[in-house]
Design a protein around this motif. Structure first.
Motif, PDB file in Angstrom:
ATOM      1  N   ALA A 169       2.707  -3.877  41.708  1.00  0.00           N
ATOM      2  CA  ALA A 169       2.526  -2.522  41.181  1.00  0.00           C
ATOM      3  C   ALA A 169       1.299  -1.841  41.791  1.00  0.00           C
ATOM      4  O   ALA A 169       1.276  -0.619  41.955  1.00  0.00           O
ATOM      5  CB  ALA A 169       2.398  -2.575  39.661  1.00  0.00           C
ATOM      6  N   LYS A 170       0.319  -2.634  42.150  1.00  0.00           N
ATOM      7  CA  LYS A 170      -0.928  -2.084  42.689  1.00  0.00           C
ATOM      8  C   LYS A 170      -0.725  -1.432  44.055  1.00  0.00           C
ATOM      9  O   LYS A 170      -1.439  -0.490  44.415  1.00  0.00           O
ATOM     10  CB  LYS A 170      -1.979  -3.198  42.790  1.00  0.00           C
ATOM     11  N   TYR A 171       0.261  -1.912  44.813  1.00  0.00           N
ATOM     12  CA  TYR A 171       0.414  -1.454  46.199  1.00  0.00           C
ATOM     13  C   TYR A 171       1.731  -0.741  46.477  1.00  0.00           C
ATOM     14  O   TYR A 171       1.832   0.002  47.456  1.00  0.00           O
ATOM     15  CB  TYR A 171       0.319  -2.641  47.154  1.00  0.00           C
ATOM     16  N   ILE A 172       2.752  -0.953  45.646  1.00  0.00           N
ATOM     17  CA  ILE A 172       4.102  -0.545  46.034  1.00  0.00           C
ATOM     18  C   ILE A 172       4.265   0.968  46.137  1.00  0.00           C
ATOM     19  O   ILE A 172       5.030   1.459  46.965  1.00  0.00           O
ATOM     20  CB  ILE A 172       5.157  -1.138  45.074  1.00  0.00           C
ATOM     21  N   GLN A 173       3.533   1.728  45.321  1.00  0.00           N
ATOM     22  CA  GLN A 173       3.648   3.179  45.415  1.00  0.00           C
ATOM     23  C   GLN A 173       3.215   3.674  46.793  1.00  0.00           C
ATOM     24  O   GLN A 173       3.868   4.534  47.394  1.00  0.00           O
ATOM     25  CB  GLN A 173       2.822   3.849  44.317  1.00  0.00           C
ATOM     26  N   ARG A 174       2.124   3.118  47.299  1.00  0.00           N
ATOM     27  CA  ARG A 174       1.653   3.478  48.633  1.00  0.00           C
ATOM     28  C   ARG A 174       2.658   3.034  49.697  1.00  0.00           C
ATOM     29  O   ARG A 174       2.942   3.764  50.651  1.00  0.00           O
ATOM     30  CB  ARG A 174       0.275   2.846  48.898  1.00  0.00           C
ATOM     31  N   SER A 175       3.228   1.849  49.528  1.00  0.00           N
ATOM     32  CA  SER A 175       4.222   1.354  50.487  1.00  0.00           C
ATOM     33  C   SER A 175       5.424   2.280  50.550  1.00  0.00           C
ATOM     34  O   SER A 175       5.898   2.648  51.633  1.00  0.00           O
ATOM     35  CB  SER A 175       4.660  -0.057  50.101  1.00  0.00           C
ATOM     36  N   ILE A 176       5.934   2.664  49.383  1.00  0.00           N
ATOM     37  CA  ILE A 176       7.095   3.563  49.326  1.00  0.00           C
ATOM     38  C   ILE A 176       6.759   4.916  49.940  1.00  0.00           C
ATOM     39  O   ILE A 176       7.577   5.519  50.652  1.00  0.00           O
ATOM     40  CB  ILE A 176       7.576   3.726  47.877  1.00  0.00           C
ATOM     41  N   LYS A 177       5.569   5.402  49.681  1.00  0.00           N
ATOM     42  CA  LYS A 177       5.163   6.705  50.225  1.00  0.00           C
ATOM     43  C   LYS A 177       5.197   6.711  51.746  1.00  0.00           C
ATOM     44  O   LYS A 177       5.579   7.720  52.365  1.00  0.00           O
ATOM     45  CB  LYS A 177       3.766   7.084  49.739  1.00  0.00           C
ATOM     46  N   THR A 178       4.827   5.598  52.376  1.00  0.00           N
ATOM     47  CA  THR A 178       4.845   5.559  53.847  1.00  0.00           C
ATOM     48  C   THR A 178       6.269   5.617  54.384  1.00  0.00           C
ATOM     49  O   THR A 178       6.476   5.993  55.543  1.00  0.00           O
ATOM     50  CB  THR A 178       4.116   4.317  54.403  1.00  0.00           C
ATOM     51  N   VAL A 179       7.239   5.236  53.556  1.00  0.00           N
ATOM     52  CA  VAL A 179       8.648   5.407  53.929  1.00  0.00           C
ATOM     53  C   VAL A 179       9.065   6.860  53.725  1.00  0.00           C
ATOM     54  O   VAL A 179       9.680   7.482  54.602  1.00  0.00           O
ATOM     55  CB  VAL A 179       9.551   4.470  53.102  1.00  0.00           C
ATOM     56  N   MET A 180       8.712   7.418  52.578  1.00  0.00           N
ATOM     57  CA  MET A 180       9.113   8.792  52.260  1.00  0.00           C
ATOM     58  C   MET A 180       8.473   9.816  53.203  1.00  0.00           C
ATOM     59  O   MET A 180       9.013  10.907  53.397  1.00  0.00           O
ATOM     60  CB  MET A 180       8.751   9.107  50.805  1.00  0.00           C
TER      61      MET A 180
END
Length: 389
Positions: free
Chosen positions: A13-24
């Motif tokens: 949860a700490k990192y996944i939002q940033r990971s997804i954003k780099t895809v979006m």
């Protein structure tokens, strides 16, 4: 051309939002992101569901490990290019997908691409680069994999065509937890092309790979990678290089394996097999690998020594085989470890790893296949014979 991104996740949860954003943020928009939540106990699900993009497909499963999450994800994608993206990592820039698609369009005969890894810390700060070979020489990479005792020299974050995913990623990497780009029967590799760095790999003390179960999973996959080569009668030399750990490390450090020869024999090269796993034995304890890994390596050595011997049989009875609910494959290494440590592992798995024998006897051919699957999981070379009526 559609890109399918497969993202297994567990407590990120700490990192996944940033990971997804780099895809979006990608300028290339024809993509889908398949996220499989592997039983997270933190806010991972809440974080994912807070992101609104119809190209993101979310699935949940009970905790079974990353490879089982990937297997689950493989049921849902429909892209032409498939890539693995860990949920605590990042894409390097907004043009990654554009560059990938253009590379495949310019090079229609390639099977996939790979690149150097940009290293980032827990805060996302760049701290270095993990370099990969600029070109993949087929003979050299096979030798290098062997002399590095099954290490994945390119990395597991594959980017391949859909048909290559089905032909190589599924059986090699996902089911077997072995290097995905090797054809183990013919000692060949995929046609991979190196591209500019596209991936930011997060390295920090909490990395799963540093845990006992992580070390077991890595070693189990490396054992099996070498086992698959040797089982297909892989031969290399000179054998004196394997005489002691110091000589072996010097030989490898100087990359002298480039000048060694590889060939396919008519049977398992017993002396070579004994030497490579003996060198492994010397490193496991010093590097803090768990007891079950050390025990597995000792059993592999014994199984090699037992090739051609029939003095002490292990009988596997029908009622025991019928009581097996499911078999462990490379993808199930984490589940196996938990069962073994908690002493809930099935009797057959325990007996095969811990009892003294030099071959195994079963009642019929169907039972033989089951036991050979278990031996494959352990990377053991024992012969299984069918009991005469």
């Amino acid at each position: 051309m559609k890109i399918s991104v497969l993202m297994p996740t567990y407590n990120d949860a700490k990192y996944i939002q940033r990971s997804i954003k780099t895809v979006m943020d990608q300028t290339y928009e024809n993509w889908e992101l398949i996220i499989v939540n592997d039983g997270s106990t933190d806010e991972t699900e809440t974080t994912i569901r807070s992101i609104n993009d119809e190209r993101i497909k979310y699935h949940y499963q009970e905790n079974k490990g990353q490879l089982n999450a990937l297997l689950n994800a493989s049921s849902f994608f429909d892209g032409d290019i498939v890539l693995l993206f860990h949920s605590d990592d990042e894409l390097a820039n907004v043009n990654v997908f554009t560059n990938i698609v253009e590379t495949f369009n310019r090079n229609p005969i390639i099977d996939g691409v790979y690149a150097d890894y940009i290293i980032i810390d827990k805060d996302g700060n760049q701290s270095g680069v993990i370099t990969k070979p600029n070109m993949i020489d087929e003979d050299e990479i096979i030798r290098k994999v062997f002399y590095h005792k099954g290490d994945n020299l390119i990395g597991d974050t594959f980017i391949v065509k859909r048909e290559i995913f089905e032909q190589f990623i599924l059986p090699n990497y996902i089911y077997d937890n072995t290097i995905y780009y090797v054809d183990y029967q013919n000692f060949r590799i995929l046609n991979l092309l190196k591209i500019d760095p596209y991936y930011k790999y997060r390295v920090f003390s909490e990395n799963y790979i540093h845990s006992e179960i992580g070390k077991f999973e890595v070693a189990n996959g490396c054992f099996r990678t070498i086992y698959k080569l040797l089982s297909n009668h892989f031969e290399t030399g000179p054998l004196f290089v394997f005489s002691n750990l110091f000589l072996f490390k010097v030989f490898r450090k100087l990359k002298l394996y480039k000048y060694s020869k590889i060939s396919k024999g008519k049977s398992i090269h017993k002396e070579l097999a004994l030497k490579i796993y003996s060198l492994w034995e010397k490193e496991l304890e010093s590097k803090g690998y768990p007891e079950v890994t050390i025990k597995q390596n000792k059993k592999i050595l014994h199984s090699i020594e037992s090739i051609g011997q029939y003095d002490k049989a292990l009988y596997i009875y029908e009622e025991d085989i019928n009581s097996i609910k499911s078999l462990f494959y490379g993808k199930d290494t984490r589940e196996f470890y938990k069962s073994y440590i908690s002493n809930t592992i099935h009797k057959i798995y325990k007996d095969i790893l811990e009892t003294d024998y030099d071959h195994i006897i079963v009642k019929n051919v169907e039972h033989k296949k089951i036991i050979e699957n278990i031996l494959h999981f352990y990377s053991l070379f024992y012969e299984v014979k069918v009991e005469r009526a």
